[in-house]
Design an enzyme around this catalytic site. Sequence first.
Site, PDB file in Angstrom:
ATOM      1  N   GLU A   1      42.767  36.888  26.866  1.00 17.18           N
ATOM      2  CA  GLU A   1      42.085  36.567  28.030  1.00 17.18           C
ATOM      3  C   GLU A   1      40.544  37.120  28.042  1.00 17.18           C
ATOM      4  OE1 GLU A   1      40.610  35.435  31.183  1.00 17.18           O
ATOM      5  OE2 GLU A   1      42.496  34.835  30.728  1.00 17.18           O
TER       6      GLU A   1
ATOM      7  N   ALA B   1      33.600  20.003  46.288  1.00 17.33           N
ATOM      8  CA  ALA B   1      34.830  20.195  46.014  1.00 17.33           C
ATOM      9  C   ALA B   1      35.497  18.838  45.528  1.00 17.33           C
ATOM     10  CB  ALA B   1      35.515  20.655  47.337  1.00 17.33           C
TER      11      ALA B   1
ATOM     12  N   VAL C   1      38.554  19.422  39.620  1.00 18.19           N
ATOM     13  CA  VAL C   1      38.330  20.239  38.451  1.00 18.19           C
ATOM     14  C   VAL C   1      38.452  19.512  37.288  1.00 18.19           C
ATOM     15  CG1 VAL C   1      39.093  22.146  39.902  1.00 18.19           C
ATOM     16  CG2 VAL C   1      40.621  20.901  38.700  1.00 18.19           C
TER      17      VAL C   1
ATOM     18  N   HIS D   1      69.380  28.078  64.422  1.00 22.85           N
ATOM     19  CA  HIS D   1      68.651  27.788  65.655  1.00 22.85           C
ATOM     20  C   HIS D   1      68.318  29.468  66.391  1.00 22.85           C
ATOM     21  CE1 HIS D   1      67.754  26.182  69.543  1.00 22.85           C
ATOM     22  NE2 HIS D   1      68.181  27.090  70.255  1.00 22.85           N
TER      23      HIS D   1
END
Length: 481
Positions: A35, A285, A288, A460
């Site tokens: 990483e 946006a 990607v 329920h």
Amino acid sequence: MAETLYDVLIIGGGPGGYVTAIRSAQLGFKTALVEREHLGGICLNWGCIPTKALLRSAEIYHYATHAQNYGLKLNGSMDVDMSDVVKRSRGVSAQLNGGVAYLLKKNKVDVIWGEAKITKVGEVVVGSATKAAVEPQNPIPKGILGQGTYKAKNIIVATGARPRALPGIEPDKNLIWTYFEAMVPKTMPKSLIVMGSGAIGIEFASFYRTFGADVTVVEVMPQILPVEDAEIAALARKSFEKQGMKIMTCAKVLSVKKGTNSVTASIQDEKGATIELTAERLISAVGVVGNIENLGLEALGVKTDRGCVVTDGLGRTNVAGIYAIGDVAGPPMLAHKAEHEGVLCVEGIKGLHVHAMDKLKIPGCTYCHPQVASVGLTEAKAKEAGHQIKVGRFPFMGNGKAIALGEPDGLIKTVFDAKSGKLLGAHMIGAEVTELIQGYVVAMTLETTEEDLMHTVFPHPTLSEMMHESVLDAYGRVIHT
């Protein structure tokens, strides 16, 4: 230096990478993970998790400002301290980031810090990172290995993706933002243009609009949330516009001019006319793109297509010993897809009996207000595929729990094959649908039919009862409408 010969070496510590590393270790493989920036990747540090923390703050603000709807009165004004909102979000990421480091250590996965390049099959050279470690991963935790040459029988690329930039509208971290900057605003912009109406764009549009910003969404496609069922997307648009959000579809941002503290976008609208719109900030946006560069893939002849590594469904590339998973291996670019894909990949390496992932059974969730969730084929796609279909719908207004929650707006929609009763798709909009969708995912995975779902007992009062009623509606047996 510790032993550098590994059974499995994974490049990238995001959701796909670290989950794959843990599963690899569980299978008895000597495992390493490389990483360069932050454990947990974009999802944990700059995407899925911190955005949900931000949206939770917006949700609390929404309920507080609508307290009178619940018979409550709040004395005084509701002030928003954006620095504290951001601080909470970053704190959530930091907590989980540390958790990833703990899990890797617990499973005896060696973490190598730096930037990896595959120099030949079976060999990875790790050099200094071109991107500095960022909070909450700075400084580098103790016990993490560093630069050097590492050998591995199997190399898995899990390097994720980054925001796509359009020519001439490149983000500048100041006036034009990606999700990175949108996640840590120093102050709340009074006005905002959001370019793109996929999950990322709509989530930020919802967040900023809830806190009072004047938000305009510009989408090139005919509908917002383009991958969603058209009926659900239309309901989402109606709800967003009711909240005061401005939405332009079949529209395109042609260019952007920057001012001192504003941007002016030249936008071609659906009629072909060009208008100018000024706002304090613009969020880009528009999708990607996979992080495939500088990994040595091209030199090794690893096949790529449109910015992603080509794989066979179990992570295998065209070069033996090299695999790819997650966003870098193509859509859908979702954390849960990456995690499951990584598990299948490493189990395949182990020789276990695994099947390629069925992408139609991967759920998608958008955490706006109201939430949107789906799995499988839309109504239109089911028809395009040649299915004769039965469609069921059930509105939130017919559900007692939704009314008690003060969330009567929403819809559950199911699509079945008319001949076999197979559930082809499910599509939802409304409160907590991102939690409900998994019920249909399980049903599709188990290949249940409409009869199985009809005879399933739902508790329920719950929102999940609407899932049952939608199935009943598809076959003319709905009870509560």
